[in-house]
Enzyme design. Structure first.
Site, mmCIF file in Angstrom:
data_model
loop_
_atom_site.group_PDB
_atom_site.id
_atom_site.type_symbol
_atom_site.label_atom_id
_atom_site.label_comp_id
_atom_site.label_asym_id
_atom_site.label_seq_id
_atom_site.Cartn_x
_atom_site.Cartn_y
_atom_site.Cartn_z
ATOM 1 N N GLU A 206 -3.375 1.284 8.736
ATOM 2 C CA GLU A 206 -3.596 0.841 7.338
ATOM 3 C C GLU A 206 -3.604 2.026 6.378
ATOM 4 O OE1 GLU A 206 -3.736 -1.934 5.678
ATOM 5 O OE2 GLU A 206 -3.591 -3.329 7.356
HETATM 6 C C1 LIG Z 1 -3.073 0.721 17.425
HETATM 7 C C2 LIG Z 1 -2.195 0.660 16.217
HETATM 8 C C3 LIG Z 1 -1.998 -0.540 15.577
HETATM 9 C C4 LIG Z 1 -1.117 -0.634 14.502
HETATM 10 N N1 LIG Z 1 -0.828 -1.856 13.964
HETATM 11 C C5 LIG Z 1 0.191 -1.955 13.062
HETATM 12 C C6 LIG Z 1 0.665 -3.238 12.633
HETATM 13 O O1 LIG Z 1 0.156 -4.276 13.055
HETATM 14 N N2 LIG Z 1 1.706 -3.270 11.760
HETATM 15 C C7 LIG Z 1 2.293 -2.151 11.293
HETATM 16 O O2 LIG Z 1 3.221 -2.269 10.504
HETATM 17 N N3 LIG Z 1 1.858 -0.919 11.667
HETATM 18 C C8 LIG Z 1 0.839 -0.807 12.537
HETATM 19 N N4 LIG Z 1 0.408 0.436 12.953
HETATM 20 C C9 LIG Z 1 1.097 1.607 12.455
HETATM 21 C C10 LIG Z 1 0.264 2.501 11.591
HETATM 22 O O3 LIG Z 1 0.059 1.926 10.339
HETATM 23 C C11 LIG Z 1 0.959 3.861 11.560
HETATM 24 O O4 LIG Z 1 0.745 4.467 12.820
HETATM 25 C C12 LIG Z 1 0.490 4.734 10.447
HETATM 26 O O5 LIG Z 1 0.901 4.234 9.215
HETATM 27 C C13 LIG Z 1 0.999 6.167 10.597
HETATM 28 O O6 LIG Z 1 2.370 6.213 10.837
HETATM 29 P P1 LIG Z 1 2.942 7.109 12.031
HETATM 30 O O7 LIG Z 1 2.220 6.728 13.261
HETATM 31 O O8 LIG Z 1 4.397 7.017 12.014
HETATM 32 O O9 LIG Z 1 2.471 8.582 11.685
HETATM 33 P P2 LIG Z 1 3.173 9.559 10.620
HETATM 34 O O10 LIG Z 1 3.452 8.830 9.363
HETATM 35 O O11 LIG Z 1 4.276 10.274 11.282
HETATM 36 O O12 LIG Z 1 1.986 10.565 10.332
HETATM 37 C C14 LIG Z 1 1.602 11.603 11.243
HETATM 38 C C15 LIG Z 1 0.594 12.526 10.546
HETATM 39 O O13 LIG Z 1 1.222 13.151 9.419
HETATM 40 C C16 LIG Z 1 0.500 12.881 8.233
HETATM 41 N N5 LIG Z 1 1.432 12.670 7.128
HETATM 42 C C17 LIG Z 1 2.517 11.873 7.112
HETATM 43 N N6 LIG Z 1 3.109 11.926 5.905
HETATM 44 C C18 LIG Z 1 2.379 12.746 5.144
HETATM 45 C C19 LIG Z 1 2.473 13.196 3.805
HETATM 46 N N7 LIG Z 1 3.431 12.765 2.977
HETATM 47 N N8 LIG Z 1 1.529 14.054 3.346
HETATM 48 C C20 LIG Z 1 0.536 14.466 4.159
HETATM 49 N N9 LIG Z 1 0.393 14.087 5.430
HETATM 50 C C21 LIG Z 1 1.307 13.233 5.921
HETATM 51 C C22 LIG Z 1 -0.301 11.620 8.510
HETATM 52 O O14 LIG Z 1 -1.462 11.548 7.694
HETATM 53 C C23 LIG Z 1 -0.614 11.772 9.989
HETATM 54 O O15 LIG Z 1 -1.776 12.539 10.157
HETATM 55 C C24 LIG Z 1 -0.503 0.539 14.004
HETATM 56 C C25 LIG Z 1 -0.769 1.764 14.604
HETATM 57 C C26 LIG Z 1 -1.584 1.835 15.713
HETATM 58 C C27 LIG Z 1 -1.795 3.171 16.368
#
Ligand SMILES: Cc1cc2nc3c(=O)[nH]c(=O)nc-3n(C[C@H](O)[C@H](O)[C@H](O)COP(=O)(O)OP(=O)(O)OC[C@H]3O[C@@H](n4cnc5c(N)ncnc54)[C@H](O)[C@@H]3O)c2cc1C
Length: 607
Positions: free
Chosen positions: A458
């Protein structure tokens, strides 16, 4: 130890929830009807959720090649929750709802989150269906949303993709019109979707007859190219199984394939999936492509999704809070029973004396009081925000608009503060258990693992912080921040005249001034890279200021009550927050105010 007295105190004594019954929408309700809902939820959570929390952790979902298998307990919990009517509790009477205020719905759901946060995914189903009630056509509401509220179908939110997590502008799932008559489908303009969705919670299971996926995808332009950025994103209903207009299943499967289950650190009661849309594994009417029905206007998908974000984020904050609370209660119980060590007397320790229970050691009391201050404070904040949601939906125009703006500013805190500090509470609960806390023989390690998710989904912690400092405190000329300052000052004015609270009122006033000054200093150069380099420390300080305010406001009500252990405990938790926590904001705000570039300027090669 029961959660109920704390919930009752916050709902009735502090937030005066029954005052909402003066609103036409809630006129049939009373404290008695609210209590009936709370009683039912407390009972179902105790009987169908709590006993199975470890079962759902150890019996992870698995795929047998055809179906995802979940423990029977999950099926039973899902059914009990649906039968309670909680999925559609806030809905109108004429669609089978209870017209329950969100404040009471959120409080009632707290019991489930504390008993077993991952056994049910009702929060997703309700959020999905609520979105359709706000943005769907009458046919979409009837066929999909109403069948989610009655428990026949469940819902998901499919935003993330392997390459598009925090940055949704990189969504690459494509949606193209399905045939020449695509616009004439009774369930909405019909498209074919192709793409991969990652991390989808509750994306595959046999708990319900059907799964209603809400999917973000882009409609290509005339040249077949996807519009860059978030502007091109649209929202689609993509059911796992095809349905007729009356909601009945056609017997045909939609082209959505489970590519794999993710094996999580915690929150294992809910499946988490990688879904392939439209790869041709389950052709519909002989063609590859998952059939989806457009919700709202093309290009307005994120707008529709964000409609539900406040409540979704309050629900995440509430889940984090209740996991913290579960650890607090478990470690309190343990500390009252574990004998270890002897008290230090003027002549040192007397080995001839029997050991004391660890709750008698000051440091263990510190860890317990920290948990109490974090978790009960966070619960108060979540319920306060839930009350603002009710104000926004049912208040007069001016009240509703104030509530909207306050929620803009407070929602990043409601989501992120418990995710960080109630996780810290879980860590302290493990610490209190000593070595036993680090084993699976006690529940506290699972609470920590379950809670670790909340800083990630979220909107990650970092993304929430940038939203707060980069957008929310600035929007509409900083009006949201001014409104919040007004509410904080109101509490200060009431507290400053009470001798016991005067010093805290002054400290809160200073914190408010410090946060205000740091906000200006962060933006002094007008450069987002300067301001946002320290967005997380800013959010930590902002959150601590908000929690200090919440605690002082709660303490004003607690103090007026007759002497009791609960009163003593609440006032001590408030003092703990002011003495041990609020002073931390100085260090956080220093780097914000100086626009410190230590982190931002670090050369990659120097790590
Ligand atoms: C158990 C679980 C349930 C989930 N359920 C859902 C769901 O039901 N539906 C759905 O759509 N998604 C879901 N998600 C996805 C979740 O919302 C994403 O994992 C989250 O938005 C982060 O995306 P990412 O994992 O690709 O990490 P990334 O976006 O790659 O981020 C990795 C790190 O880099 C940092 N970062 C990224 N961009 C920036 C920036 N511009 N500036 C500074 N820091 C940055 C982030 O803060 C993070 O610490 C779920 C995730 C998990 C683990």
């Amino acid at each position: 130890m029961s959660l109920r007295p704390t919930v009752d105190f916050l709902l009735y004594d502090w937030l005066d929830a029954p005052a909402l019954n003066a609103r036409e929408r809630f006129a049939d309700h009373s404290r008695e009807t609210f209590n009936a809902v709370l009683d039912t939820c407390e009972r179902i959570a105790r009987e169908k959720y709590a006993p199975f929390n470890r079962v759902v952790d150890t019996q992870e979902p698995h795929f047998d090649g055809e179906k995802v298998i979940l423990p029977q307990a999950t099926h039973d919990a899902q059914k009990a929750y649906a039968d309670s009517g909680m999925l559609g509790a806030a809905q109108d009477y004429d669609v089978g709802g209870m017209q329950l205020p969100y404040t009471v719905e959120a409080a009632a759901n707290a019991f489930f989150a504390m008993a077993s946060v991952s056994i049910g995914s009702g929060m997703l189903t309700t959020g999905n269906a609520n979105l359709l009630m706000a943005h769907g056509t009458p046919a979409q509401k009837r066929a999909f949303a109403l069948n989610e509220f009655n428990g026949r179908f469940s819902g998901t939110m499919c935003l993330s993709e392997p390459q598009a997590g925090s940055s949704l502008s990189d969504v690459a799932t494509r949606a193209v019109p399905d045939g020449v008559d695509f616009a004439d489908d009774p369930l909405g303009p019909r498209y074919r979707l192709k793409g991969n969705k990652m991390w989808i919670s509750a994306g595959e299971h046999e708990l319900t007859e059907n799964i209603v996926h809400l999917v973000l995808a882009k409609i290509p332009d005339a040249d077949g190219k996807l519009v860059p950025g978030t502007r091109g994103i649209s929202l689609f209903i993509v059911p796992k199984k095809m349905i007729r207009e009356d909601g009945g299943l056609t017997g045909e499967r939609n082209d959505i394939a489970l590519a794999g289950l993710n094996h999580k650190c915690g929150w294992r009661g809910t499946t988490n999936t990688l879904l392939n849309f439209g790869e041709g594994k389950y052709p519909v009417r002989g063609e590859a492509g998952a059939v989806g029905y457009l919700v709202g206007q093309p290009g307005k998908g994120l707008h529709c999704m964000f409609h539900m974000m406040n409540e979704a984020r309050i629900a995440v904050g509430m889940a984090a809070t209740m996991l913290g609370m579960a650890g607090y209660h478990a470690s309190l119980d343990y500390a009252k029973n574990r004998p270890q060590g002897r008290p230090m007397g003027p002549a040192g320790k007397d080995p001839a004396q029997p050991p004391v229970r660890i709750i008698e050691h000051a440091d263990v009391k510190r860890m317990l009081l920290a948990q109490k201050a974090y978790c009960e404070g966070a619960l108060a904040l979540e319920l306060y925000c839930a009350r603002l949601v009710d104000e926004q939906h049912t208040g007069d125009a001016a009240t509703a608009d104030d509530a909207r703006l306050l929620l803009e500013v407070l929602t990043p805190i409601a989501k992120s503060w418990p995710s960080e500090w109630c996780l810290e509470a879980n860590s302290l609960a493990i610490q209190i258990h000593g070595g036993y806390g680090y084993t699976r023989d006690f529940p506290v390690e699972q609470y920590w693992r379950d809670n670790r998710l909340n800083m990630i989904h979220e909107g990650t912690h970092g993304i929430q912080a940038m939203d707060l400092l980069g957008r929310k405190v600035l929007m509409e000329g900083g009006k949201g921040l001014s409104l919040l300052a007004g509410r904080i000052n109101n509490t200060i004015e009431r507290a400053i005249h009470i001798a016991e609270f005067a010093a805290h009122a002054n400290a809160l006033g200073q914190a408010l001034a410090q946060v205000g000054a740091a906000t200006k200093a962060a933006w002094a150069t007008g450069e987002p890279t300067d301001a946002l380099a320290n967005a997380v420390p800013y959010m930590q300080a902002f959150g601590h200021m908000v929690l200090a305010w919440i605690w002082l406001d709660v303490a004003l009500v607690a103090q007026a009550a007759p002497a009791s252990n609960a009163r003593t405990g609440r006032l001590a938790a408030m003092r703990f927050f002011f003495h041990y926590e609020l002073p931390k904001i100085g260090a956080w705000l220093q780097v914000v105010s100086h626009r410190d570039q230590t982190c931002a300027s670090m050369p990659e090669e120097a790590f």
